[in-house]
Motif scaffolding. Sequence first.
Motif, PDB file in Angstrom:
ATOM      1  N   PHE A 173      34.240  53.845  79.605  1.00  0.00           N
ATOM      2  CA  PHE A 173      35.533  54.676  79.978  1.00  0.00           C
ATOM      3  C   PHE A 173      36.769  53.476  79.419  1.00  0.00           C
ATOM      4  N   VAL A 174      37.896  53.705  78.879  1.00  0.00           N
ATOM      5  CA  VAL A 174      38.753  52.804  78.511  1.00  0.00           C
ATOM      6  C   VAL A 174      39.383  52.180  79.788  1.00  0.00           C
ATOM      7  N   PRO A 175      39.795  50.669  79.560  1.00  0.00           N
ATOM      8  CA  PRO A 175      40.179  50.367  80.758  1.00  0.00           C
ATOM      9  C   PRO A 175      41.514  50.611  81.492  1.00  0.00           C
ATOM     10  N   ASP A 179      49.312  57.324  79.529  1.00  0.00           N
ATOM     11  CA  ASP A 179      49.854  58.377  80.152  1.00  0.00           C
ATOM     12  C   ASP A 179      49.165  59.751  80.315  1.00  0.00           C
ATOM     13  N   ALA A 180      49.801  60.540  81.005  1.00  0.00           N
ATOM     14  CA  ALA A 180      49.223  61.949  81.294  1.00  0.00           C
ATOM     15  C   ALA A 180      48.397  62.492  80.087  1.00  0.00           C
ATOM     16  N   ASP A 181      49.259  62.419  78.991  1.00  0.00           N
ATOM     17  CA  ASP A 181      48.807  63.032  77.850  1.00  0.00           C
ATOM     18  C   ASP A 181      47.486  62.794  77.481  1.00  0.00           C
ATOM     19  N   HIS A 182      47.123  61.508  77.458  1.00  0.00           N
ATOM     20  CA  HIS A 182      46.048  60.656  77.007  1.00  0.00           C
ATOM     21  C   HIS A 182      44.800  61.054  78.048  1.00  0.00           C
ATOM     22  N   MET A 183      45.298  61.247  79.483  1.00  0.00           N
ATOM     23  CA  MET A 183      44.072  61.931  80.401  1.00  0.00           C
ATOM     24  C   MET A 183      43.650  63.069  80.195  1.00  0.00           C
ATOM     25  N   LEU A 184      44.635  63.814  79.840  1.00  0.00           N
ATOM     26  CA  LEU A 184      44.432  65.294  79.722  1.00  0.00           C
ATOM     27  C   LEU A 184      43.833  65.604  78.342  1.00  0.00           C
ATOM     28  N   LYS A 185      43.731  64.816  77.427  1.00  0.00           N
ATOM     29  CA  LYS A 185      43.057  65.024  76.296  1.00  0.00           C
ATOM     30  C   LYS A 185      41.487  64.721  76.446  1.00  0.00           C
ATOM     31  N   SER A 191      35.287  63.940  78.565  1.00  0.00           N
ATOM     32  CA  SER A 191      35.187  62.629  78.930  1.00  0.00           C
ATOM     33  C   SER A 191      35.393  62.228  80.507  1.00  0.00           C
ATOM     34  N   VAL A 192      36.042  63.025  80.931  1.00  0.00           N
ATOM     35  CA  VAL A 192      36.286  62.848  82.433  1.00  0.00           C
ATOM     36  C   VAL A 192      35.789  64.174  83.307  1.00  0.00           C
ATOM     37  N   LYS A 193      35.175  63.880  84.548  1.00  0.00           N
ATOM     38  CA  LYS A 193      34.364  64.865  85.284  1.00  0.00           C
ATOM     39  C   LYS A 193      35.644  66.037  85.596  1.00  0.00           C
ATOM     40  N   ASP A 194      34.951  67.294  85.482  1.00  0.00           N
ATOM     41  CA  ASP A 194      35.760  68.570  85.775  1.00  0.00           C
ATOM     42  C   ASP A 194      36.643  68.346  87.040  1.00  0.00           C
ATOM     43  N   THR A 195      35.807  67.429  88.048  1.00  0.00           N
ATOM     44  CA  THR A 195      36.353  67.500  89.500  1.00  0.00           C
ATOM     45  C   THR A 195      37.665  66.582  89.705  1.00  0.00           C
ATOM     46  N   ILE A 196      37.887  65.717  88.640  1.00  0.00           N
ATOM     47  CA  ILE A 196      38.871  64.794  88.473  1.00  0.00           C
ATOM     48  C   ILE A 196      40.479  65.572  88.494  1.00  0.00           C
ATOM     49  N   ILE A 197      40.286  66.435  87.651  1.00  0.00           N
ATOM     50  CA  ILE A 197      41.598  67.138  87.142  1.00  0.00           C
ATOM     51  C   ILE A 197      41.702  68.714  87.440  1.00  0.00           C
ATOM     52  N   ALA A 198      42.703  69.168  87.966  1.00  0.00           N
ATOM     53  CA  ALA A 198      42.555  70.818  88.464  1.00  0.00           C
ATOM     54  C   ALA A 198      42.020  71.564  87.161  1.00  0.00           C
ATOM     55  N   ARG A 262      35.228  73.892  74.437  1.00  0.00           N
ATOM     56  CA  ARG A 262      34.501  72.781  74.228  1.00  0.00           C
ATOM     57  C   ARG A 262      33.270  73.129  73.120  1.00  0.00           C
ATOM     58  N   GLN A 263      32.771  74.476  73.327  1.00  0.00           N
ATOM     59  CA  GLN A 263      31.764  74.955  72.700  1.00  0.00           C
ATOM     60  C   GLN A 263      32.182  75.399  71.166  1.00  0.00           C
ATOM     61  N   GLY A 264      33.438  75.372  70.917  1.00  0.00           N
ATOM     62  CA  GLY A 264      33.848  75.755  69.581  1.00  0.00           C
ATOM     63  C   GLY A 264      34.231  77.165  69.719  1.00  0.00           C
ATOM     64  N   ASN A 265      34.156  78.138  70.709  1.00  0.00           N
ATOM     65  CA  ASN A 265      34.494  79.230  70.639  1.00  0.00           C
ATOM     66  C   ASN A 265      35.858  79.767  71.129  1.00  0.00           C
ATOM     67  N   MET A 266      36.880  78.789  70.999  1.00  0.00           N
ATOM     68  CA  MET A 266      38.285  78.869  71.239  1.00  0.00           C
ATOM     69  C   MET A 266      39.179  78.243  70.339  1.00  0.00           C
ATOM     70  N   GLY A 267      38.613  78.483  68.796  1.00  0.00           N
ATOM     71  CA  GLY A 267      39.216  77.667  68.005  1.00  0.00           C
ATOM     72  C   GLY A 267      38.612  76.200  67.610  1.00  0.00           C
ATOM     73  N   GLN A 268      38.662  76.010  66.484  1.00  0.00           N
ATOM     74  CA  GLN A 268      38.349  74.333  66.418  1.00  0.00           C
ATOM     75  C   GLN A 268      39.470  73.458  65.760  1.00  0.00           C
ATOM     76  N   PHE A 269      40.114  72.692  66.453  1.00  0.00           N
ATOM     77  CA  PHE A 269      41.193  71.829  66.113  1.00  0.00           C
ATOM     78  C   PHE A 269      41.077  70.605  66.817  1.00  0.00           C
ATOM     79  N   VAL A 270      42.068  69.773  66.108  1.00  0.00           N
ATOM     80  CA  VAL A 270      42.169  68.146  66.666  1.00  0.00           C
ATOM     81  C   VAL A 270      43.405  68.173  67.701  1.00  0.00           C
ATOM     82  N   LEU A 271      43.154  67.451  68.884  1.00  0.00           N
ATOM     83  CA  LEU A 271      44.166  67.432  69.607  1.00  0.00           C
ATOM     84  C   LEU A 271      45.231  66.167  69.295  1.00  0.00           C
TER      85      LEU A 271
END
Length: 316
Positions: A173-175, A179-185, A191-198, A262-271
């Motif tokens: 993981f990055v050191p 900001d919050a935007d990077h973490m949410l992406k 890349s972050v466990k689903d238990t970390i962010i609601a 994440r499986q590509g069933n809700m649109g394919q796009f870049v964040l």
Amino acid sequence: MVTMLSHIDLIIECRDYRVPLTSRNPLFEESLAGRQRLVVYTKRDLGSKGMKQDKEREEMIRGWHKELGNSPVLFSSVKDKKDVKSILDFATNHAFATQSLTGSRMLIVGMPNVGKSSLLNALRKVGVSRGKAAITGAQPGVTRKIGSGVKIVDADPEQGTEAVYLVDTPGVFVPFVPDADHMLKLALCGSVKDTIIAPTTLADYLLYHVNRVSPKLYSQYCPPTNDVNVFLEGICQKTGRLGKGGVPDIEAAALWIIQRWRQGNMGQFVLDEVTEDGLKKKMEEEVGTSLSQAKKQKKDLQRQRSKARFMESQGA
């Protein structure tokens, strides 16, 4: 990883196609500097529809690395045999150029859940027609330690080439996260466990990006909206995710729709926003953040020393 470098001929660094900037880890720049490296943007099928703007984006990304002049670039989906073959061809040609008598060893690195193990398995399947050698999973942290070399290319006596082995590694993981935007992406991409962010927070962030692309992507659940509760309640009603008394299970709906994307069933796009100077700006941001982190650590250390001196003066 660093201690192994004397036995490694090539570094294959994986970055997530959906977040080509955010999934770049400056730790690799510091630790693996000076080593020959191939950068592979994985999960291409989850961020690209193969349209003109996707090709323009990829050319822009290639331009980043060309400007730096240090790494060839490939884009890959493990579902696309042609993409996998292009990486195998690169590995084979590199191995031939190094002329190793014991076979070529390559190290695959990247952020958690960026697709390293899946890529290794795909390379093994296409390269030597063998089954999975690395365990994969939807959550980060499945690979816990550096593995032994896995053969992805057989030796070819006629061509005069030895076998190619690929070594899997745990995600790094990055050191720091600026900001919050990077973490949410990073969290949305897994890349972050689903238990970390609601889950509802992540679903809200996903809704924001889906609205930028097309609200039609969720038209089967509810009309266009910026309200995540309306969005998730619509999903609950449509999919039957209801608790006692017909109460919508909002968290279950959030987890479900995140997995759908994440499986590509809700649109394919870049964040990430990909621009010509995107990588340059990212690197400048990393330097600035790194300096601020260093200053913060220095201040924390000074506070600890002051506190220790005070405690000594009080006879504690």
